[in-house]
Design a protein around this motif. Structure first.
Motif, short mmCIF file in Angstrom:
data_model
loop_
_atom_site.label_atom_id
_atom_site.label_comp_id
_atom_site.label_asym_id
_atom_site.label_seq_id
_atom_site.Cartn_x
_atom_site.Cartn_y
_atom_site.Cartn_z
N UNK A 23 0.32 56.82 18.59
CA UNK A 23 -0.27 57.48 19.76
C UNK A 23 -0.15 56.64 21.03
N UNK A 24 -0.36 55.33 20.91
CA UNK A 24 -0.24 54.44 22.06
C UNK A 24 0.66 53.28 21.70
N UNK A 25 1.28 52.70 22.73
CA UNK A 25 2.19 51.57 22.53
C UNK A 25 1.90 50.50 23.56
N UNK A 26 2.13 49.26 23.18
CA UNK A 26 1.97 48.16 24.13
C UNK A 26 3.22 48.06 25.00
N UNK A 27 3.06 47.40 26.13
CA UNK A 27 4.20 47.17 27.02
C UNK A 27 5.30 46.42 26.27
N UNK A 28 4.92 45.50 25.40
CA UNK A 28 5.90 44.72 24.64
C UNK A 28 6.67 45.61 23.67
N UNK A 29 5.97 46.53 23.01
CA UNK A 29 6.65 47.45 22.08
C UNK A 29 7.63 48.35 22.84
N UNK A 30 7.21 48.81 24.00
CA UNK A 30 8.07 49.67 24.81
C UNK A 30 9.30 48.89 25.27
N UNK A 31 9.08 47.68 25.75
CA UNK A 31 10.19 46.84 26.22
C UNK A 31 11.19 46.57 25.10
N UNK A 42 8.06 47.33 33.76
CA UNK A 42 6.71 47.39 34.32
C UNK A 42 6.65 48.31 35.53
N UNK A 43 7.68 48.27 36.37
CA UNK A 43 7.73 49.16 37.54
C UNK A 43 7.85 50.61 37.07
N UNK A 44 8.68 50.85 36.07
CA UNK A 44 8.82 52.21 35.53
C UNK A 44 7.50 52.71 34.96
N UNK A 45 6.80 51.87 34.21
CA UNK A 45 5.52 52.27 33.63
C UNK A 45 4.49 52.57 34.73
N UNK A 47 5.19 53.60 37.76
CA UNK A 47 5.62 54.86 38.36
C UNK A 47 5.19 56.02 37.47
N UNK A 48 5.43 55.91 36.17
CA UNK A 48 5.05 56.97 35.23
C UNK A 48 3.54 57.20 35.24
N UNK A 49 2.77 56.12 35.30
CA UNK A 49 1.31 56.26 35.34
C UNK A 49 0.88 56.94 36.64
N UNK A 50 1.50 56.56 37.73
CA UNK A 50 1.19 57.15 39.04
C UNK A 50 1.52 58.64 39.08
N UNK A 51 2.53 59.07 38.37
CA UNK A 51 2.96 60.46 38.34
C UNK A 51 2.33 61.26 37.20
N UNK A 52 1.43 60.63 36.41
CA UNK A 52 0.75 61.34 35.33
C UNK A 52 1.61 61.58 34.10
N UNK A 53 2.69 60.81 33.97
CA UNK A 53 3.58 60.95 32.81
C UNK A 53 3.04 60.14 31.64
N UNK A 54 2.47 58.99 31.94
CA UNK A 54 1.79 58.17 30.92
C UNK A 54 0.40 57.84 31.43
N UNK A 55 -0.46 57.43 30.50
CA UNK A 55 -1.79 56.94 30.88
C UNK A 55 -1.91 55.52 30.36
N UNK A 56 -2.34 54.63 31.23
CA UNK A 56 -2.60 53.25 30.86
C UNK A 56 -3.96 53.21 30.17
N UNK A 57 -4.01 52.55 29.03
CA UNK A 57 -5.24 52.47 28.25
C UNK A 57 -5.62 51.01 28.02
N UNK A 58 -6.85 50.76 27.58
CA UNK A 58 -7.28 49.38 27.35
C UNK A 58 -6.33 48.63 26.42
N UNK A 59 -6.23 47.34 26.65
CA UNK A 59 -5.38 46.50 25.81
C UNK A 59 -3.91 46.59 26.20
N UNK A 60 -3.66 46.95 27.47
CA UNK A 60 -2.28 47.08 27.97
C UNK A 60 -1.46 48.02 27.11
N UNK A 61 -2.08 49.14 26.75
CA UNK A 61 -1.40 50.15 25.95
C UNK A 61 -1.11 51.36 26.82
#
Length: 86
Positions: A23-31, A42-45, A47-61
């Motif tokens: 359901x959720x992934x860390x920045x390291x897993x995505x990279x 990080x810039x892409x993430x 941008x995606x968060x800003x556009x509502x494509x992804x949601x940033x969750x606790x623990x940098x997920x």
């Protein structure tokens, strides 16, 4: 420099692959699933968060909210982000 269309597609593809596994992934897993440099990812993430494509969750997920976006939709998201930042 802002991410180009190819960067956004690569980042999004990594997110989609991981969304099929968890359901959720860390920045390291995505990279690890993407050919992008960490800073570019990080810039892409952001941008995606800003556009509502992804949601940033606790623990940098990150949670993918919009699945199945096309290359054109990602390019438009990147273009509108660049225009707002300039």
């Amino acid at each position: 420099r802002y991410p180009d269309e190819g960067d956004l597609v690569n980042a999004y593809h990594a997110l989609e692959l991981l969304a099929g596994e968890t359901e959720t992934s860390t920045a390291e897993e995505i990279h690890a699933r993407s050919p992008l440099a960490k800073t570019r990812m990080q810039v892409c993430l952001a941008l995606f968060a800003n556009r509502g494509i992804v949601r940033s969750e606790p623990g940098r997920r990150y949670r993918l909210l919009k699945k199945g976006l096309t290359r054109e939709e990602l390019a438009r998201a990147g273009q509108s982000y660049r225009e707002r930042q300039e």
